[in-house]
Design a protein around this motif. Structure first.
Motif, PDB file in Angstrom:
ATOM      1  N   LEU A 161       0.840  -1.206   0.000  1.00 15.54           N
ATOM      2  CA  LEU A 161       0.000   0.000   0.000  1.00 15.54           C
ATOM      3  C   LEU A 161       0.873   1.253   0.000  1.00 15.54           C
ATOM      4  O   LEU A 161       0.590   2.236   0.699  1.00 15.54           O
ATOM      5  N   ARG A 213      -4.950   8.259   2.195  1.00 13.35           N
ATOM      6  CA  ARG A 213      -6.326   7.791   2.015  1.00 13.35           C
ATOM      7  C   ARG A 213      -7.061   7.732   3.354  1.00 13.35           C
ATOM      8  O   ARG A 213      -6.485   7.390   4.385  1.00 13.35           O
ATOM      9  N   LEU A 271     -11.157   2.530   1.865  1.00 11.24           N
ATOM     10  CA  LEU A 271     -10.451   1.293   1.571  1.00 11.24           C
ATOM     11  C   LEU A 271     -11.394   0.095   1.552  1.00 11.24           C
ATOM     12  O   LEU A 271     -12.418   0.078   2.240  1.00 11.24           O
ATOM     13  N   SER A 272     -11.033  -0.902   0.783  1.00  6.39           N
ATOM     14  CA  SER A 272     -11.761  -2.171   0.798  1.00  6.39           C
ATOM     15  C   SER A 272     -11.415  -2.937   2.074  1.00  6.39           C
ATOM     16  O   SER A 272     -10.484  -2.576   2.808  1.00  6.39           O
ATOM     17  N   GLN A 331      -7.839  -4.120   1.992  1.00  8.71           N
ATOM     18  CA  GLN A 331      -6.887  -3.028   2.203  1.00  8.71           C
ATOM     19  C   GLN A 331      -6.862  -2.603   3.670  1.00  8.71           C
ATOM     20  O   GLN A 331      -5.802  -2.312   4.224  1.00  8.71           O
ATOM     21  N   GLN A 332      -8.014  -2.570   4.304  1.00 11.06           N
ATOM     22  CA  GLN A 332      -8.064  -2.239   5.730  1.00 11.06           C
ATOM     23  C   GLN A 332      -7.282  -3.265   6.556  1.00 11.06           C
ATOM     24  O   GLN A 332      -6.585  -2.902   7.512  1.00 11.06           O
ATOM     25  N   TYR A 352      -0.862   4.786  -0.337  1.00 13.12           N
ATOM     26  CA  TYR A 352      -2.174   4.911   0.309  1.00 13.12           C
ATOM     27  C   TYR A 352      -2.140   5.699   1.616  1.00 13.12           C
ATOM     28  O   TYR A 352      -3.139   5.776   2.314  1.00 13.12           O
ATOM     29  N   ARG A 395      -4.740  -4.961   5.522  1.00 11.19           N
ATOM     30  CA  ARG A 395      -3.321  -4.686   5.283  1.00 11.19           C
ATOM     31  C   ARG A 395      -2.835  -3.532   6.157  1.00 11.19           C
ATOM     32  O   ARG A 395      -1.718  -3.561   6.669  1.00 11.19           O
TER      33      ARG A 395
END
Length: 359
Positions: free
Chosen positions: A123, A129, A134-135, A138-139, A126, A141
């Motif tokens: 990421l 962001r 976030l998806s 992604q969260q 990111y 991660r």
């Protein structure tokens, strides 16, 4: 890297024990999965290692240092929760930097470490962001990066992928395993998913009612289960009740020589160890359903006593629902009072760990 020693740890809530007299050693850089059904004590044990719960009895040591009574912030551990536990009013960078700011590190060092952590979890761009943009993957991660940025000696993962879809879970667990091996960080991973445990672990600890059922590498857990519970929990397993008389199993379809004392026996057979052939005698078994998984088919077979078996057959096999069949077995386990009393040579040699179907 770090060494973890758990010795005789118990945790009770009132008169109920969530974890009972649990002991385990985890070596430097090892990834150990705590596997078991809901209520088996996995998450409670992990929370005690992380300092979020205090044991009723026993001790927890990291690199020979007793951390049993230390709060989470004073332990060399990092924990990733199932719920991500991210602060939605902060951007990604601030979420990851939060622990470093509490340690009062210089701003330049904080920025460097956060950027390195973001790159590590894929990421890199990111940081600015909002978490809400976030998806789910992604969260998760970001939650992983927030733990890794603190450079813990031990990483604790509490079912971090449980809320994600199957394909994303598979991708993230591969990424986590790659990161873990790259960093050489000692890791405990809680899951109730057997596929995750088999894919990730150096060793699996199968738990039941707060206790250890078996500790072994994935291939051993699958091929040499020491209890009926482990045999049924890892992969798919058929169980058939029978009796042993004069060293022979008396089941009409599975008459095996089992050199143990006479008495009741629970036969356990993997679907891939069962062979199914058409039969003319209606007393044998009836095919209930055939499910096509592409690379193989699973045949559900109803026996005369009401037992249902699952057999794995080739994708081109012509077995159909309603057919009368005669199942035979190439390898089996025998259990009595939950304990393994006999295992055929073929059961250990022939059983693969995959595929783990859910039919």
């Amino acid at each position: 890297m770090a060494h973890l020693a758990i010795e005789g740890v118990s945790k009770s809530f009132g008169h109920t024990f969530a974890v009972s007299d649990f002991s385990l050693e985890v070596g430097d850089g090892e990834l150990v999965c705590l596997l078991g059904p809901s209520g088996s004590g996995k998450s409670t044990l992990l929370r005690m290692i992380g300092g979020f719960e205090r044991p009723t009895d026993g001790s927890i040591r990291i690199d020979a240092r007793d951390v049993t009574t230390l709060p989470p912030e004073r332990r060399p551990t990092g924990m990733v929760f199932q719920s991500h536990a991210l602060w939605t009013h902060m951007d990604v960078f601030s979420n990851i930097a939060f622990g470093l700011k509490l340690r009062r590190l210089p701003k330049a060092e904080i920025r460097e470490r956060v950027e390195n952590a973001l790159a590590l979890v894929g990421l890199a761009d990111y940081g600015k962001r909002a978490v809400t943009q976030l998806s789910g993957g992604q969260q998760q991660r970001v939650a992983l990066a927030r733990s890794l940025v603190l450079e813990p000696k031990i990483l604790l993962l509490d079912e971090p992928f449980a809320s994600l879809d199957q394909h994303l879970r598979e991708r993230l667990r591969e990424e986590v395993r790659d990161i873990q091996q790259r960093l050489g960080i000692t890791t405990l991973f809680v899951t109730h998913g057997q596929d995750e445990a088999l894919a990730l672990a150096d060793r699996i600890v199968v738990m039941r009612d707060g206790r250890t059922e078996q500790v072994a590498p994935p291939s051993v857990i699958y091929r040499e289960p020491q209890t009926a519970f482990v045999a049924g929990f890892i992969g798919s397993m058929n169980f058939v009740e029978s009796e042993i008389r004069d060293g022979i199993c008396t089941h009409p379809l599975f008459s095996f020589s089992i050199p143990v004392a006479d008495g009741p026996v629970m036969l356990a057979m993997r679907p891939e160890a069962l062979t199914v052939r058409p039969a003319s005698r209606s007393a044998d078994a009836i095919v209930h359903r055939v499910t096509d998984f592409g690379m193989h088919k699973i045949v559900d077979i109803d026996l005369a006593d009401g037992t249902r078996l699952k057999a794995m057959v080739a994708p081109g096999d012509m077995i159909r629902a309603g057919m009368t069949v005669a199942p035979s077995c190439s390898g089996f386990f025998a259990f009595r009072d939950n304990a393994l009393i006999h295992q055929s040579a073929a059961a250990q040699a022939a059983a693969p760990m995959q595929p783990l179907y859910t039919a």
